[in-house]
Design a protein around this motif. Structure first.
Motif, mmCIF file in Angstrom:
data_model
loop_
_atom_site.group_PDB
_atom_site.id
_atom_site.type_symbol
_atom_site.label_atom_id
_atom_site.label_comp_id
_atom_site.label_asym_id
_atom_site.label_seq_id
_atom_site.Cartn_x
_atom_site.Cartn_y
_atom_site.Cartn_z
ATOM 1 N N PHE A 90 0.828 -1.212 0.000
ATOM 2 C CA PHE A 90 0.000 0.000 0.000
ATOM 3 C C PHE A 90 0.860 1.259 0.000
ATOM 4 C CE2 PHE A 90 -3.525 -2.765 0.934
ATOM 5 C CZ PHE A 90 -4.625 -2.086 0.457
ATOM 6 N N ASP A 91 2.000 1.248 0.678
ATOM 7 C CA ASP A 91 2.886 2.416 0.731
ATOM 8 C C ASP A 91 3.346 2.866 -0.652
ATOM 9 O OD1 ASP A 91 2.839 2.835 3.446
ATOM 10 O OD2 ASP A 91 4.767 1.861 3.846
ATOM 11 N N HIS A 92 3.588 1.906 -1.532
ATOM 12 C CA HIS A 92 4.126 2.237 -2.850
ATOM 13 C C HIS A 92 3.070 2.315 -3.942
ATOM 14 C CE1 HIS A 92 7.746 1.042 -0.667
ATOM 15 N NE2 HIS A 92 8.354 1.899 -1.462
ATOM 16 N N THR A 147 -6.666 -4.805 8.636
ATOM 17 C CA THR A 147 -6.535 -4.399 10.034
ATOM 18 C C THR A 147 -7.083 -2.974 10.118
ATOM 19 O OG1 THR A 147 -4.331 -3.485 9.637
ATOM 20 C CG2 THR A 147 -4.455 -5.806 10.352
ATOM 21 N N PRO A 148 -7.413 -2.506 11.304
ATOM 22 C CA PRO A 148 -7.870 -1.112 11.419
ATOM 23 C C PRO A 148 -6.852 -0.120 10.841
ATOM 24 C CG PRO A 148 -8.363 -2.293 13.437
ATOM 25 C CD PRO A 148 -7.538 -3.218 12.584
ATOM 26 N N GLY A 149 -5.567 -0.388 11.049
ATOM 27 C CA GLY A 149 -4.527 0.499 10.536
ATOM 28 C C GLY A 149 -4.482 0.517 9.008
ATOM 29 N N LEU A 150 -4.641 -0.644 8.387
ATOM 30 C CA LEU A 150 -4.609 -0.710 6.929
ATOM 31 C C LEU A 150 -5.837 -0.018 6.323
ATOM 32 C CD1 LEU A 150 -2.761 -1.759 4.714
ATOM 33 C CD2 LEU A 150 -4.035 -3.915 4.755
ATOM 34 N N LEU A 184 -5.753 3.346 3.886
ATOM 35 C CA LEU A 184 -6.434 3.467 2.597
ATOM 36 C C LEU A 184 -7.303 4.729 2.577
ATOM 37 C CD1 LEU A 184 -7.161 2.159 -0.205
ATOM 38 C CD2 LEU A 184 -9.085 1.092 0.974
ATOM 39 N N ARG A 185 -8.112 4.906 3.603
ATOM 40 C CA ARG A 185 -9.023 6.059 3.632
ATOM 41 C C ARG A 185 -8.281 7.398 3.719
ATOM 42 N NH1 ARG A 185 -11.557 3.826 8.040
ATOM 43 N NH2 ARG A 185 -12.628 1.950 7.407
ATOM 44 N N THR A 186 -7.137 7.417 4.397
ATOM 45 C CA THR A 186 -6.385 8.657 4.583
ATOM 46 C C THR A 186 -5.585 9.050 3.344
ATOM 47 O OG1 THR A 186 -6.182 8.179 6.933
ATOM 48 C CG2 THR A 186 -4.645 9.782 6.038
ATOM 49 N N ARG A 218 -4.181 7.294 -5.207
ATOM 50 C CA ARG A 218 -3.460 8.015 -4.156
ATOM 51 C C ARG A 218 -3.678 9.515 -4.373
ATOM 52 N NH1 ARG A 218 0.116 6.879 -0.421
ATOM 53 N NH2 ARG A 218 0.476 4.763 -1.182
ATOM 54 N N HIS A 219 -3.841 10.246 -3.279
ATOM 55 C CA HIS A 219 -4.000 11.696 -3.364
ATOM 56 C C HIS A 219 -2.858 12.283 -4.161
ATOM 57 C CE1 HIS A 219 -7.249 11.363 -0.589
ATOM 58 N NE2 HIS A 219 -6.500 11.114 0.467
ATOM 59 N N GLY A 220 -3.171 13.126 -5.103
ATOM 60 C CA GLY A 220 -2.156 13.784 -5.909
ATOM 61 C C GLY A 220 -1.830 13.069 -7.207
#
Length: 195
Positions: free
Chosen positions: A144-146, A163-166, A170-172, A189-191
């Protein structure tokens, strides 16, 4: 669904050999019993008929299945530029939309999400706790990072250990840019182009 189509001919071969040996083994017993032995042939015929019916039913179901991809390839190709880093929970969709190969640095090489979960979590799936295994969490976090785009199918929960973090990541960091009913959702991804 495509794994069953691949398995069908091998399953047919695996069933044909034991069935032929069964028929060969019971044939002398039926012949020695005369008329009473003929009662065993209907049982063999019934088993054969059931196997044929099950095969026909499955083939009929597969031939009537709706197109699972639909209009998605054209829309995704319009939004996701060639060479972009697109993460898909089901790699066959990335292949169909011609966005499997990326030239973006660091893009995840994950080809089989569920296989990754099973391998890194010693057989655990997302539904059985793969997301709690640090190696699985790290693999998906890196993916997801890349990723510049994320294409999720309706069955993504079977492959992605949410997971809640994943989910929060995604939403952020991504915006939903395309959805095809309840089958597919494309996030950018934003941008990036389309977000």
């Amino acid at each position: 669904y495509h794994f069953t189509a691949y398995l069908a001919p091998f399953l047919g071969l695996a069933l044909a050999l034991p069935l032929s040996r069964l028929v060969a083994a019971v044939q002398p017993a039926f012949a020695s019993r005369g008329a009473a032995g003929l009662l065993g042939w209907p049982a063999v015929a019934l088993v054969g008929a059931l196997l044929l019916f099950a095969s026909y039913s499955q083939a009929s179901l597969e031939s009537r299945s709706p197109d699972v991809i639909g209009a998605v390839p054209g829309r995704v190709q319009q939004i996701v530029p060639p060479g972009a880093c697109m993460l898909a929970d089901q790699v066959s969709v990335a292949l169909v939309v011609n966005r499997f190969v990326s030239n973006a640095p660091g893009c995840s090489q994950m080809v089989d999400g569920l296989g990754t979960d099973l391998a890194l979590a010693n057989g655990l799936k997302p539904s059985t706790g793969a997301g709690r295994v640090p190696a699985v969490a790290a693999a998906w976090t890196q993916a997801f990072d890349h990723a510049q785009y994320v294409l999720l199918t309706a069955g993504n929960a079977r492959r992605v250990p949410w997971t809640p973090g994943l989910r929060a990541y995604l939403r952020t960091n991504f915006t939903k840019v395309y959805t095809d009913g309840h089958k597919f959702t494309l996030w950018a991804r934003h941008g990036t182009h389309g977000a």
